[in-house]
Write an enzyme that holds these catalytic residues in place. Structure first.
Site, PDB file in Angstrom:
ATOM      1  CB  THR A  49      -0.897  -0.001   1.256  1.00  0.00           C
ATOM      2  OG1 THR A  49      -1.617  -1.221   1.285  1.00  0.00           O
ATOM      3  CG2 THR A  49      -1.861   1.167   1.246  1.00  0.00           C
ATOM      4  CB  VAL A  50       3.183   2.700   2.474  1.00  0.00           C
ATOM      5  CG1 VAL A  50       3.919   4.029   2.605  1.00  0.00           C
ATOM      6  CG2 VAL A  50       2.060   2.634   3.508  1.00  0.00           C
ATOM      7  CD  GLU A 149       7.076  13.514  10.800  1.00  0.00           C
ATOM      8  OE1 GLU A 149       8.007  14.310  10.970  1.00  0.00           O
ATOM      9  OE2 GLU A 149       6.212  13.292  11.670  1.00  0.00           O
ATOM     10  CB  VAL A 152       4.171   8.573  15.188  1.00  0.00           C
ATOM     11  CG1 VAL A 152       3.137   9.056  16.193  1.00  0.00           C
ATOM     12  CG2 VAL A 152       5.105   7.564  15.825  1.00  0.00           C
ATOM     13  N   GLY A 206     -12.539   0.446   4.638  1.00  0.00           N
ATOM     14  CA  GLY A 206     -11.091   0.264   4.483  1.00  0.00           C
ATOM     15  C   GLY A 206     -10.258   0.889   5.587  1.00  0.00           C
ATOM     16  CD  GLU A 209      -4.317  -4.200   8.681  1.00  0.00           C
ATOM     17  OE1 GLU A 209      -4.016  -5.385   8.883  1.00  0.00           O
ATOM     18  OE2 GLU A 209      -3.500  -3.278   8.631  1.00  0.00           O
ATOM     19  CG  ASP A 220      -1.238   1.048  15.489  1.00  0.00           C
ATOM     20  OD1 ASP A 220      -0.430   0.664  14.636  1.00  0.00           O
ATOM     21  OD2 ASP A 220      -1.688   2.212  15.531  1.00  0.00           O
ATOM     22  CE  LYS A 224       0.487   4.373  14.597  1.00  0.00           C
ATOM     23  NZ  LYS A 224      -0.919   4.410  14.170  1.00  0.00           N
ATOM     24  N   GLY A 321      -3.142   5.727   5.274  1.00  0.00           N
ATOM     25  CA  GLY A 321      -3.475   5.774   3.851  1.00  0.00           C
ATOM     26  C   GLY A 321      -2.189   5.775   3.043  1.00  0.00           C
TER      27      GLY A 321
HETATM   28  N1  LIG Z   1      -0.907   1.330   5.213  1.00  0.00           N
HETATM   29  C1  LIG Z   1      -0.875   2.470   5.899  1.00  0.00           C
HETATM   30  O1  LIG Z   1      -1.771   3.306   5.797  1.00  0.00           O
HETATM   31  C2  LIG Z   1       0.293   2.761   6.802  1.00  0.00           C
HETATM   32  C3  LIG Z   1       0.301   3.963   7.553  1.00  0.00           C
HETATM   33  C4  LIG Z   1       1.408   4.271   8.359  1.00  0.00           C
HETATM   34  C5  LIG Z   1       2.469   3.375   8.428  1.00  0.00           C
HETATM   35  N2  LIG Z   1       2.407   2.213   7.705  1.00  0.00           N
HETATM   36  C6  LIG Z   1       3.555   1.303   7.804  1.00  0.00           C
HETATM   37  O2  LIG Z   1       4.148   1.164   6.525  1.00  0.00           O
HETATM   38  C7  LIG Z   1       4.710  -0.133   6.405  1.00  0.00           C
HETATM   39  C8  LIG Z   1       4.158  -0.812   5.164  1.00  0.00           C
HETATM   40  O3  LIG Z   1       2.757  -0.946   5.278  1.00  0.00           O
HETATM   41  P1  LIG Z   1       1.829  -1.356   4.031  1.00  0.00           P
HETATM   42  O4  LIG Z   1       0.435  -1.106   4.472  1.00  0.00           O
HETATM   43  O5  LIG Z   1       2.318  -0.715   2.776  1.00  0.00           O
HETATM   44  O6  LIG Z   1       2.099  -2.948   3.982  1.00  0.00           O
HETATM   45  P2  LIG Z   1       1.694  -3.973   2.829  1.00  0.00           P
HETATM   46  O7  LIG Z   1       0.667  -3.383   1.921  1.00  0.00           O
HETATM   47  O8  LIG Z   1       1.398  -5.266   3.496  1.00  0.00           O
HETATM   48  O9  LIG Z   1       3.039  -4.163   1.965  1.00  0.00           O
HETATM   49  C9  LIG Z   1       4.169  -4.810   2.473  1.00  0.00           C
HETATM   50  C10 LIG Z   1       5.188  -4.991   1.357  1.00  0.00           C
HETATM   51  O10 LIG Z   1       6.349  -5.582   1.947  1.00  0.00           O
HETATM   52  C11 LIG Z   1       6.692  -6.759   1.219  1.00  0.00           C
HETATM   53  N3  LIG Z   1       7.246  -7.756   2.125  1.00  0.00           N
HETATM   54  C12 LIG Z   1       6.623  -8.377   3.152  1.00  0.00           C
HETATM   55  N4  LIG Z   1       7.468  -9.285   3.716  1.00  0.00           N
HETATM   56  C13 LIG Z   1       8.613  -9.209   3.024  1.00  0.00           C
HETATM   57  C14 LIG Z   1       9.849  -9.876   3.117  1.00  0.00           C
HETATM   58  N5  LIG Z   1      10.061 -10.833   4.031  1.00  0.00           N
HETATM   59  N6  LIG Z   1      10.829  -9.553   2.251  1.00  0.00           N
HETATM   60  C15 LIG Z   1      10.618  -8.616   1.291  1.00  0.00           C
HETATM   61  N7  LIG Z   1       9.470  -7.948   1.148  1.00  0.00           N
HETATM   62  C16 LIG Z   1       8.471  -8.232   1.998  1.00  0.00           C
HETATM   63  C17 LIG Z   1       5.415  -7.240   0.594  1.00  0.00           C
HETATM   64  O11 LIG Z   1       5.793  -8.034  -0.498  1.00  0.00           O
HETATM   65  P3  LIG Z   1       4.737  -8.788  -1.447  1.00  0.00           P
HETATM   66  O12 LIG Z   1       4.254  -7.711  -2.365  1.00  0.00           O
HETATM   67  O13 LIG Z   1       5.584  -9.802  -2.155  1.00  0.00           O
HETATM   68  O14 LIG Z   1       3.696  -9.367  -0.565  1.00  0.00           O
HETATM   69  C18 LIG Z   1       4.729  -5.926   0.231  1.00  0.00           C
HETATM   70  O15 LIG Z   1       5.217  -5.459  -1.014  1.00  0.00           O
HETATM   71  C19 LIG Z   1       4.397  -0.857   7.726  1.00  0.00           C
HETATM   72  O16 LIG Z   1       5.482  -0.714   8.598  1.00  0.00           O
HETATM   73  C20 LIG Z   1       3.194  -0.097   8.238  1.00  0.00           C
HETATM   74  O17 LIG Z   1       3.082  -0.164   9.657  1.00  0.00           O
HETATM   75  C21 LIG Z   1       1.366   1.891   6.907  1.00  0.00           C
END
Ligand SMILES: NC(=O)c1ccc[n+]([C@@H]2O[C@H](COP(=O)([O-])OP(=O)(O)OC[C@H]3O[C@@H](n4cnc5c(N)ncnc54)[C@H](OP(=O)(O)O)[C@@H]3O)[C@@H](O)[C@H]2O)c1
Length: 441
Positions: A49-50, A149, A152, A206, A209, A220, A224, A321
């Site tokens: 997502t990010v 940044e 949190v 959305g 989760e 969570d 933070k 997001g």
């Molecule tokens: N989503 C939000 O709104 C949000 C907000 C603030 C902070 N964050 C933080 O941002 C980070 C990413 O979140 P996200 O929502 O983008 O997660 P996500 O959608 O689950 O994406 C995770 C990515 O990491 C890859 N990955 C997972 N395990 C791996 C491994 N062992 N080796 C290599 N790549 C690996 C996945 O690969 P595949 O594509 O192959 O599955 C995927 O591309 C997290 O730390 C989360 O806490 C997210």
């Protein structure tokens, strides 16, 4: 913040072309090897997502960043579970952006990157709340920046404000709504939805989760708050030292009764100086309408910082997001292109205090018999509680007593509730929710 603890406050646009192209001591050998095209080589770990939002934002903004920061950021490789090679990405990059999430392998990758002299930007609150000291130490030793940044409050620049703008302030307290999912659910409940209905709506839109337990349990937010407490008070705090309560047990009628008392409910993270130590905790709390966090509704985040010198400032905005989080990551990327401004600030461990006073909302279901109210008042009075406001609802066997008491130690409140729970005219276990009773003008 940077590894130095007090990163630069200069913005990219203020930077001279000479400064922009000068290698920072921080980036070490990687910068020395930068190609003549003046690109800034970025390795991306994670393309979810990010990560995917970051990659497209980087492409859109690369030229604008090059105009102000002097070099053009460019992705040199992307790692997911099915593609990319970490060693190659590390060798080719000056900066590693980690958007995988979780502890391993993110921890191992980031330690290797820092030790190899690469700056690191991450949004990984879980990793920082468990291994922040180890990562910061590695960054300090290598003289590189570790920025987070986006870990949190999403795009709300609270890390930068605490780590830079307020680095010289004596912060007394940080209160935060740092989980947008629970804030959305509580907003729905305040409008009359049950917890189950509000959670289902959050999932439909959305904001939550399929497995919402990290959010609704308060864990969570605890991660933070551990990160914020470290920044605000210069004290190492691990997530396991942060007691947290979630929102699963809350009942809609509590929100509705409390509204009659002028209160709104939020999941609040607090980090504050207490008795020469530090209290860091997460729990649902009622706020009076004048509190700056009271009006923050829906999936938004907000953080209030209090200090004698600044009185109080509040920052709010989208807490999550893909595009929003990616924007915070990109801001950190630009900051790593600038030299850190100040030397490291040493950490000063503060003892963690667990039993702290709080005002409380108390909900008691009882059969309205002669002497019932007096017995409740006596149990409270024996623990030093005094009542600020009270409502009685219902009659006879189905009466409810809803009250707010002035601040009382949590241990005393628990003892009072235990005694009230033993009274034979009670119909259910009494419920208590903390109230933040500071008045703001
Ligand atoms: N989503 C939000 O709104 C949000 C907000 C603030 C902070 N964050 C933080 O941002 C980070 C990413 O979140 P996200 O929502 O983008 O997660 P996500 O959608 O689950 O994406 C995770 C990515 O990491 C890859 N990955 C997972 N395990 C791996 C491994 N062992 N080796 C290599 N790549 C690996 C996945 O690969 P595949 O594509 O192959 O599955 C995927 O591309 C997290 O730390 C989360 O806490 C997210």
């Amino acid at each position: 913040m940077s590894a130095s603890g007090t990163p630069t406050e200069r913005v990219a646009g203020e930077r001279s072309a000479a400064a922009a192209t000068a290698p920072s001591a921080a980036a070490g050998a990687a910068v020395a090897a930068a190609p003549a095209t003046a690109t800034y080589r970025v390795g991306l770990l994670g393309y979810g997502t990010v990560g995917s939002a970051f990659a497209s934002l980087l492409q859109q903004r690369a030229e604008a960043i090059a105009r102000t920061a002097g070099r053009r950021p460019e992705l040199v490789g992307t790692l997911t579970r099915s593609r990319g090679d970490f060693d190659r990405i590390l060798a080719d990059s000056e900066l590693i952006v980690e958007l995988i999430g979780g502890v391993e392998p993110a921890r191992e990758y980031l330690l290797r990157a820092l030790r190899a002299g690469r700056h690191v930007v991450t949004a990984n609150k879980l990793l920082l709340s468990q291994h922040g000291e180890e990562l910061l130490q590695a960054a300090r030793e290598a003289g590189v920046q570790l920025r987070f940044e986006a870990a949190v409050a999403g795009v709300v620049p609270v890390i930068r404000v605490l780590g830079e703008s307020l680095a010289g302030a004596h912060v007394e307290r940080v209160h935060g709504i740092v989980n947008g999912t629970t804030n959305f659910i509580l907003s729905e409940m305040a409008a009359g939805a049950s917890y189950e209905q509000a959670l289902a709506e959050a999932q439909r839109q959305g904001y939550a989760e399929a497995d919402p337990s990290e959010d609704v349990s308060g864990r969570d937010a605890a991660a933070k708050m551990a990160i914020l407490a470290r920044l605000a008070f210069g004290a190492p705090v691990h997530i396991d030292q942060v007691p947290y309560e979630g929102i699963e047990q809350l009942q809609t009628d509590d929100l509705l009764y409390a509204r009659e008392l002028g209160l709104g409910l939020k999941l609040i993270g607090t980090a504050e100086r207490r008795d020469g130590g530090l209290s860091v905790r997460v729990h649902p709390a009622f706020l009076y309408g004048g509190h700056p966090l009271a009006s923050v509704g829906g999936p938004y985040n907000a953080v209030t910082v209090e200090s004698e010198a600044i009185t109080e400032i509040t920052m709010s905005g989208p807490g999550a997001g893909g595009p929003q989080t990616a924007s915070a990551v990109l801001g950190d990327l630009v900051s790593t292109m600038l030299p850190p401004a100040a030397p490291a600030v040493p950490l000063a461990p503060l003892e963690l205090v667990s039993d702290v006073p709080s005002a409380f909302y108390i909900h008691i279901e009882l059969a309205d018999r002669p002497g019932a109210l007096a017995a409740v008042a006596q149990a409270l009075g024996e623990q030093g509680a005094s009542i600020r406001s009270v409502l009685q609802r219902g009659l006879g066997e189905h009466a409810r007593l809803v009250m707010v008491i002035h601040p009382l130690l949590e241990s005393s409140l628990r003892e009072a509730l235990r005694r009230i729970g033993e009274l034979d005219f009670l119909r259910a276990t009494p419920r208590a929710i903390r109230v933040i009773d500071e008045e703001f003008v």
